[in-house]
Design a protein around this motif. Structure first.
Motif, PDB file in Angstrom:
ATOM      1  N   ALA A  56       0.832  -1.208   0.000  1.00  0.00           N
ATOM      2  CA  ALA A  56       0.000   0.000   0.000  1.00  0.00           C
ATOM      3  C   ALA A  56       0.863   1.254   0.000  1.00  0.00           C
ATOM      4  O   ALA A  56       0.596   2.211  -0.738  1.00  0.00           O
ATOM      5  N   MET A  57       1.923   1.259   0.793  1.00  0.00           N
ATOM      6  CA  MET A  57       2.783   2.447   0.852  1.00  0.00           C
ATOM      7  C   MET A  57       3.554   2.662  -0.450  1.00  0.00           C
ATOM      8  O   MET A  57       3.697   3.794  -0.903  1.00  0.00           O
ATOM      9  N   VAL A  59       2.590   1.725  -3.450  1.00  0.00           N
ATOM     10  CA  VAL A  59       1.621   2.171  -4.454  1.00  0.00           C
ATOM     11  C   VAL A  59       1.265   3.634  -4.229  1.00  0.00           C
ATOM     12  O   VAL A  59       1.225   4.428  -5.176  1.00  0.00           O
ATOM     13  N   LEU A  60       1.027   4.017  -2.995  1.00  0.00           N
ATOM     14  CA  LEU A  60       0.687   5.420  -2.715  1.00  0.00           C
ATOM     15  C   LEU A  60       1.846   6.354  -3.065  1.00  0.00           C
ATOM     16  O   LEU A  60       1.644   7.410  -3.652  1.00  0.00           O
ATOM     17  N   ARG A  61       3.068   5.962  -2.692  1.00  0.00           N
ATOM     18  CA  ARG A  61       4.222   6.842  -2.918  1.00  0.00           C
ATOM     19  C   ARG A  61       4.614   6.936  -4.389  1.00  0.00           C
ATOM     20  O   ARG A  61       4.865   8.017  -4.898  1.00  0.00           O
ATOM     21  N   TYR A  62       4.674   5.791  -5.079  1.00  0.00           N
ATOM     22  CA  TYR A  62       5.273   5.790  -6.413  1.00  0.00           C
ATOM     23  C   TYR A  62       4.282   5.643  -7.561  1.00  0.00           C
ATOM     24  O   TYR A  62       4.582   6.055  -8.670  1.00  0.00           O
ATOM     25  N   TYR A  63       3.113   5.077  -7.323  1.00  0.00           N
ATOM     26  CA  TYR A  63       2.117   4.988  -8.381  1.00  0.00           C
ATOM     27  C   TYR A  63       1.138   6.157  -8.295  1.00  0.00           C
ATOM     28  O   TYR A  63       0.750   6.729  -9.301  1.00  0.00           O
ATOM     29  N   THR A  85       9.274   1.933   5.986  1.00  0.00           N
ATOM     30  CA  THR A  85       8.511   0.857   5.345  1.00  0.00           C
ATOM     31  C   THR A  85       8.750   0.836   3.842  1.00  0.00           C
ATOM     32  O   THR A  85       8.963  -0.237   3.259  1.00  0.00           O
ATOM     33  N   THR A  86       8.730   1.996   3.195  1.00  0.00           N
ATOM     34  CA  THR A  86       8.985   2.004   1.744  1.00  0.00           C
ATOM     35  C   THR A  86      10.420   1.613   1.436  1.00  0.00           C
ATOM     36  O   THR A  86      10.679   0.946   0.436  1.00  0.00           O
TER      37      THR A  86
END
Length: 117
Positions: A56-57, A59-63, A85-86
């Motif tokens: 989830a992190m 996807v949120l950060r990079y997508y 975490t990322t």
């Protein structure tokens, strides 16, 4: 003010044109669409191997292109947790055998500590 306009107009009048019309367009380098699709599938397979929170992190950060602060707010955690975490998730993805492609391929360059490789 008028002098500036005259100078600008004179500049455009003296401009040399290096483009000429031709009957045939020059060839454009083609993209290998199947390789892009294969890469897309490999990335999502590798992402699916991550735990839910890490996935989830990432996807949120990079997508979704959210900042660390925005990701922390969405996930309900601290910014430090998002960073760690990322970082761990990207390390797992780098070590994943699913992402072994030619080195230097910009499509597979994963960020290192938030900075694109």
């Amino acid at each position: 003010m008028r002098r500036v306009l005259v100078t600008q107009t004179s500049f455009w009048r003296r401009r040399r044109v290096d483009e000429y019309a031709t009957e045939r367009l020059p060839e454009q380098p083609g993209r290998d669409v199947t390789a892009d699709l294969d890469l897309h599938d490999a990335l999502w397979s590798a992402l699916s191997s991550l735990p839910k929170r890490q996935r989830a992190m990432v996807v949120l950060r990079y997508y979704e292109d959210l900042s660390e602060t925005e990701t922390a707010r969405v996930m309900g955690v601290s910014v430090g947790t998002v960073k760690s975490t990322t970082s761990r998730a990207l390390l797992k993805l780098r070590e994943s055998s699913l992402l072994t492609t030619s080195p230097g391929d910009p499509r597979t360059a994963l960020p290192i500590d938030g900075v694109p490789a």
